[in-house]
Motif scaffolding. Structure first.
Motif, PDB file in Angstrom:
ATOM      1  N   ASP A  87      28.939   9.486  11.207  1.00  0.00           N
ATOM      2  CA  ASP A  87      29.599   8.200  10.991  1.00  0.00           C
ATOM      3  C   ASP A  87      30.733   8.328   9.978  1.00  0.00           C
ATOM      4  O   ASP A  87      31.808   7.786  10.167  1.00  0.00           O
ATOM      5  N   GLU A  88      30.445   9.078   8.904  1.00  0.00           N
ATOM      6  CA  GLU A  88      31.465   9.228   7.877  1.00  0.00           C
ATOM      7  C   GLU A  88      32.709   9.894   8.438  1.00  0.00           C
ATOM      8  O   GLU A  88      33.827   9.482   8.168  1.00  0.00           O
ATOM      9  N   LEU A  89      32.489  10.926   9.249  1.00  0.00           N
ATOM     10  CA  LEU A  89      33.623  11.654   9.813  1.00  0.00           C
ATOM     11  C   LEU A  89      34.502  10.723  10.620  1.00  0.00           C
ATOM     12  O   LEU A  89      35.721  10.739  10.514  1.00  0.00           O
ATOM     13  N   GLU A  90      33.856   9.883  11.422  1.00  0.00           N
ATOM     14  CA  GLU A  90      34.641   9.034  12.311  1.00  0.00           C
ATOM     15  C   GLU A  90      35.402   7.945  11.567  1.00  0.00           C
ATOM     16  O   GLU A  90      36.410   7.436  12.044  1.00  0.00           O
ATOM     17  N   ALA A  91      34.893   7.593  10.391  1.00  0.00           N
ATOM     18  CA  ALA A  91      35.534   6.522   9.631  1.00  0.00           C
ATOM     19  C   ALA A  91      36.881   6.950   9.063  1.00  0.00           C
ATOM     20  O   ALA A  91      37.718   6.128   8.718  1.00  0.00           O
ATOM     21  N   ASN A  92      37.104   8.230   8.991  1.00  0.00           N
ATOM     22  CA  ASN A  92      38.334   8.726   8.365  1.00  0.00           C
ATOM     23  C   ASN A  92      39.207   9.479   9.354  1.00  0.00           C
ATOM     24  O   ASN A  92      39.585  10.615   9.131  1.00  0.00           O
ATOM     25  N   LEU A  93      39.522   8.811  10.442  1.00  0.00           N
ATOM     26  CA  LEU A  93      40.195   9.511  11.531  1.00  0.00           C
ATOM     27  C   LEU A  93      41.562  10.087  11.151  1.00  0.00           C
ATOM     28  O   LEU A  93      41.921  11.177  11.576  1.00  0.00           O
ATOM     29  N   GLY A  94      42.304   9.337  10.357  1.00  0.00           N
ATOM     30  CA  GLY A  94      43.645   9.790   9.990  1.00  0.00           C
ATOM     31  C   GLY A  94      43.612  11.112   9.243  1.00  0.00           C
ATOM     32  O   GLY A  94      44.288  12.073   9.617  1.00  0.00           O
ATOM     33  N   LYS A  95      42.763  11.130   8.226  1.00  0.00           N
ATOM     34  CA  LYS A  95      42.612  12.334   7.419  1.00  0.00           C
ATOM     35  C   LYS A  95      42.104  13.480   8.292  1.00  0.00           C
ATOM     36  O   LYS A  95      42.503  14.625   8.155  1.00  0.00           O
ATOM     37  N   LEU A  96      41.251  13.092   9.228  1.00  0.00           N
ATOM     38  CA  LEU A  96      40.644  14.071  10.124  1.00  0.00           C
ATOM     39  C   LEU A  96      41.708  14.817  10.919  1.00  0.00           C
ATOM     40  O   LEU A  96      41.691  16.030  11.032  1.00  0.00           O
ATOM     41  N   GLU A  97      42.672  14.060  11.438  1.00  0.00           N
ATOM     42  CA  GLU A  97      43.705  14.694  12.267  1.00  0.00           C
ATOM     43  C   GLU A  97      44.495  15.719  11.470  1.00  0.00           C
ATOM     44  O   GLU A  97      44.845  16.776  11.978  1.00  0.00           O
ATOM     45  N   LYS A  98      44.776  15.383  10.207  1.00  0.00           N
ATOM     46  CA  LYS A  98      45.510  16.319   9.347  1.00  0.00           C
ATOM     47  C   LYS A  98      44.692  17.602   9.183  1.00  0.00           C
ATOM     48  O   LYS A  98      45.216  18.700   9.239  1.00  0.00           O
ATOM     49  N   CYS A  99      43.397  17.421   8.966  1.00  0.00           N
ATOM     50  CA  CYS A  99      42.530  18.575   8.758  1.00  0.00           C
ATOM     51  C   CYS A  99      42.382  19.412  10.028  1.00  0.00           C
ATOM     52  O   CYS A  99      42.256  20.633   9.968  1.00  0.00           O
ATOM     53  N   ILE A 100      42.402  18.753  11.174  1.00  0.00           N
ATOM     54  CA  ILE A 100      42.300  19.491  12.435  1.00  0.00           C
ATOM     55  C   ILE A 100      43.471  20.474  12.553  1.00  0.00           C
ATOM     56  O   ILE A 100      43.303  21.618  12.969  1.00  0.00           O
ATOM     57  N   GLU A 101      44.651  20.013  12.111  1.00  0.00           N
ATOM     58  CA  GLU A 101      45.843  20.863  12.176  1.00  0.00           C
ATOM     59  C   GLU A 101      45.658  22.143  11.368  1.00  0.00           C
ATOM     60  O   GLU A 101      46.247  23.168  11.671  1.00  0.00           O
ATOM     61  N   GLU A 102      44.827  22.073  10.328  1.00  0.00           N
ATOM     62  CA  GLU A 102      44.642  23.235   9.455  1.00  0.00           C
ATOM     63  C   GLU A 102      43.636  24.250   9.999  1.00  0.00           C
ATOM     64  O   GLU A 102      43.517  25.337   9.469  1.00  0.00           O
ATOM     65  N   LEU A 103      42.938  23.886  11.055  1.00  0.00           N
ATOM     66  CA  LEU A 103      41.914  24.804  11.600  1.00  0.00           C
ATOM     67  C   LEU A 103      42.560  25.996  12.285  1.00  0.00           C
ATOM     68  O   LEU A 103      43.710  25.926  12.733  1.00  0.00           O
ATOM     69  N   THR A 156      41.602  24.037  19.077  1.00  0.00           N
ATOM     70  CA  THR A 156      41.604  23.685  20.498  1.00  0.00           C
ATOM     71  C   THR A 156      40.287  23.020  20.886  1.00  0.00           C
ATOM     72  O   THR A 156      40.273  21.950  21.503  1.00  0.00           O
ATOM     73  N   CYS A 157      39.178  23.674  20.522  1.00  0.00           N
ATOM     74  CA  CYS A 157      37.872  23.166  20.954  1.00  0.00           C
ATOM     75  C   CYS A 157      37.549  21.827  20.295  1.00  0.00           C
ATOM     76  O   CYS A 157      37.042  20.919  20.953  1.00  0.00           O
ATOM     77  N   VAL A 158      37.870  21.716  19.015  1.00  0.00           N
ATOM     78  CA  VAL A 158      37.578  20.466  18.307  1.00  0.00           C
ATOM     79  C   VAL A 158      38.401  19.325  18.900  1.00  0.00           C
ATOM     80  O   VAL A 158      37.896  18.219  19.112  1.00  0.00           O
ATOM     81  N   GLN A 159      39.661  19.596  19.197  1.00  0.00           N
ATOM     82  CA  GLN A 159      40.501  18.547  19.797  1.00  0.00           C
ATOM     83  C   GLN A 159      39.960  18.116  21.155  1.00  0.00           C
ATOM     84  O   GLN A 159      39.854  16.927  21.444  1.00  0.00           O
ATOM     85  N   LEU A 160      39.621  19.100  21.977  1.00  0.00           N
ATOM     86  CA  LEU A 160      39.113  18.767  23.308  1.00  0.00           C
ATOM     87  C   LEU A 160      37.817  17.985  23.219  1.00  0.00           C
ATOM     88  O   LEU A 160      37.600  17.021  23.947  1.00  0.00           O
ATOM     89  N   PHE A 161      36.948  18.404  22.285  1.00  0.00           N
ATOM     90  CA  PHE A 161      35.623  17.779  22.211  1.00  0.00           C
ATOM     91  C   PHE A 161      35.677  16.404  21.539  1.00  0.00           C
ATOM     92  O   PHE A 161      35.194  15.420  22.098  1.00  0.00           O
ATOM     93  N   PHE A 162      36.292  16.336  20.364  1.00  0.00           N
ATOM     94  CA  PHE A 162      36.227  15.076  19.611  1.00  0.00           C
ATOM     95  C   PHE A 162      37.309  14.085  19.996  1.00  0.00           C
ATOM     96  O   PHE A 162      37.092  12.887  19.987  1.00  0.00           O
ATOM     97  N   LEU A 163      38.500  14.580  20.327  1.00  0.00           N
ATOM     98  CA  LEU A 163      39.575  13.627  20.615  1.00  0.00           C
ATOM     99  C   LEU A 163      39.656  13.325  22.102  1.00  0.00           C
ATOM    100  O   LEU A 163      39.865  12.195  22.503  1.00  0.00           O
ATOM    101  N   GLN A 164      39.463  14.342  22.930  1.00  0.00           N
ATOM    102  CA  GLN A 164      39.574  14.088  24.375  1.00  0.00           C
ATOM    103  C   GLN A 164      38.220  13.912  25.043  1.00  0.00           C
ATOM    104  O   GLN A 164      38.142  13.748  26.262  1.00  0.00           O
ATOM    105  N   GLN A 165      37.150  13.977  24.252  1.00  0.00           N
ATOM    106  CA  GLN A 165      35.801  13.676  24.747  1.00  0.00           C
ATOM    107  C   GLN A 165      35.366  14.556  25.923  1.00  0.00           C
ATOM    108  O   GLN A 165      34.671  14.109  26.820  1.00  0.00           O
ATOM    109  N   LYS A 166      35.830  15.804  25.911  1.00  0.00           N
ATOM    110  CA  LYS A 166      35.413  16.716  26.987  1.00  0.00           C
ATOM    111  C   LYS A 166      34.031  17.291  26.652  1.00  0.00           C
ATOM    112  O   LYS A 166      33.712  17.497  25.487  1.00  0.00           O
ATOM    113  N   CYS A 167      33.242  17.580  27.681  1.00  0.00           N
ATOM    114  CA  CYS A 167      31.953  18.214  27.428  1.00  0.00           C
ATOM    115  C   CYS A 167      32.125  19.731  27.379  1.00  0.00           C
ATOM    116  O   CYS A 167      33.171  20.261  27.744  1.00  0.00           O
ATOM    117  N   TYR A 168      31.095  20.439  26.919  1.00  0.00           N
ATOM    118  CA  TYR A 168      31.190  21.894  26.742  1.00  0.00           C
ATOM    119  C   TYR A 168      31.650  22.598  28.021  1.00  0.00           C
ATOM    120  O   TYR A 168      32.465  23.507  27.993  1.00  0.00           O
TER     121      TYR A 168
END
Lengths: 187, 93
Positions: free
Chosen positions: A120-136, A142-154
């Motif tokens: 829940d905490e992670l989802e509450a801070n989506l803006g900050k999250l996107e910045k952090c995703i860029e640093e991965l 790639t996998c985090v974007q597909l899974f969390f942002l595009q809701q793709k399954c494994y």
């Protein structure tokens, strides 16, 4: 049956209370049945043997009948997970003839609850999250974007990226962990 | 929950939609119980898993120990004791 209200409507704590008050094992059985597949899955993971895992599920039920009577449990699912995992780990150790102190289920229950809130905490801070995703690193990103942002399954992610299923899982798990570290650093 | 049971089985069989699979995977990321169970269940075939869970449910129904000294057995025991002692006293007199 035991009461006029259908037990499917009762929550775990209500069933637990009924068992404690009446001492009738049937209540505990109804409660435990809700989690049989989860407990069996956990036992399979640790014991890696169908017969041993089935045995463990049965033995755990017997253990439960005794423990539930004199323990104050507020989160049955969390408590059951820790108890089941400990039970299997203890069994593995005793198979090897080693002994280690059992972790306290009540202590671990709190850790489990804290863990459940992470999402829940992670989802509450989506803006900050996107910045952090860029640093991965690339694969994790790639996998985090597909899974969390595009809701793709494994499975879809394996098809899209060509990574093995195991890799996809670990990129997502590690990516999520790194995200959390990054988010905490930027607080 | 029961829902977990059916979801795990359907997931293993590949009977869930991509959307449902994603939802379960996401839930597993925040729920180590579900994550461990999925990992363990994937080690055997979906048919074996379903069969074992069904067998376990059956055994619970059968072997669920019932407390012997419940209310009605207590009453029955008290009556039996009264009758027996009454009979003995009557014999002695």
């Amino acid at each position: 049956m035991l009461s006029s209200r259908p037990h499917a409507e009762m929550d775990d704590l209500e069933l637990l209370k009924n068992y404690k008050n009446s001492g009738e094992a049937e209540w505990a059985g109804i409660l435990y049945s809700r989690y049989t597949s989860l407990v069996y899955g956990v036992c399979l993971k640790y014991l890696k043997n169908r017969e041993e895992a089935k045995d463990a599920v049965m033995q755990l039920f017997e253990k439960l009948l005794a423990t539930l009577k004199n323990h104050e449990i507020t989160n049955f699912k969390g408590w059951l997970y820790v108890t089941a995992r400990n039970f299997c780990l203890m069994q593995l150790r005793s198979n090897k003839g080693k002994y280690k102190e059992e972790l306290s289920p009540l202590l671990m229950e709190k850790a489990y609850e804290a863990h459940l809130q992470d999402g829940d905490e992670l989802e509450a801070n989506l803006g900050k999250l996107e910045k952090c995703i860029e640093e991965l690193v690339n694969e994790q990103k790639t996998c985090v974007q597909l899974f969390f942002l595009q809701q793709k399954c494994y499975q879809e992610i394996t098809a899209l990226t060509g990574f093995e299923l195991k890799k996809v899982k670990s990129y997502i798990q590690n990516g999520k962990r790194n995200l959390k570290i990054c988010m905490e650093r930027n607080e | 929950m029961n829902k977990d049971r059916y979801d795990i089985e359907k997931y293993l069989r590949g009977e869930l939609s991509a959307e449902e699979m994603h939802a379960l995977e996401k839930r597993a990321l925040n729920d180590p119980f579900l994550a461990d169970a999925l990992e363990g269940a994937a080690q055997i075939s979906p048919n074996d898993f379903t069969k074992d869970v069904q067998d376990l449910h059956k055994t619970f129904a059968k072997s669920r120990p019932k407390p012997f000294w419940n209310f009605s057995t207590r009453i029955a025991a008290a009556i039996a004791l009264l009758v027996a002692s009454g009979f003995i006293i009557w014999q002695l007199i």
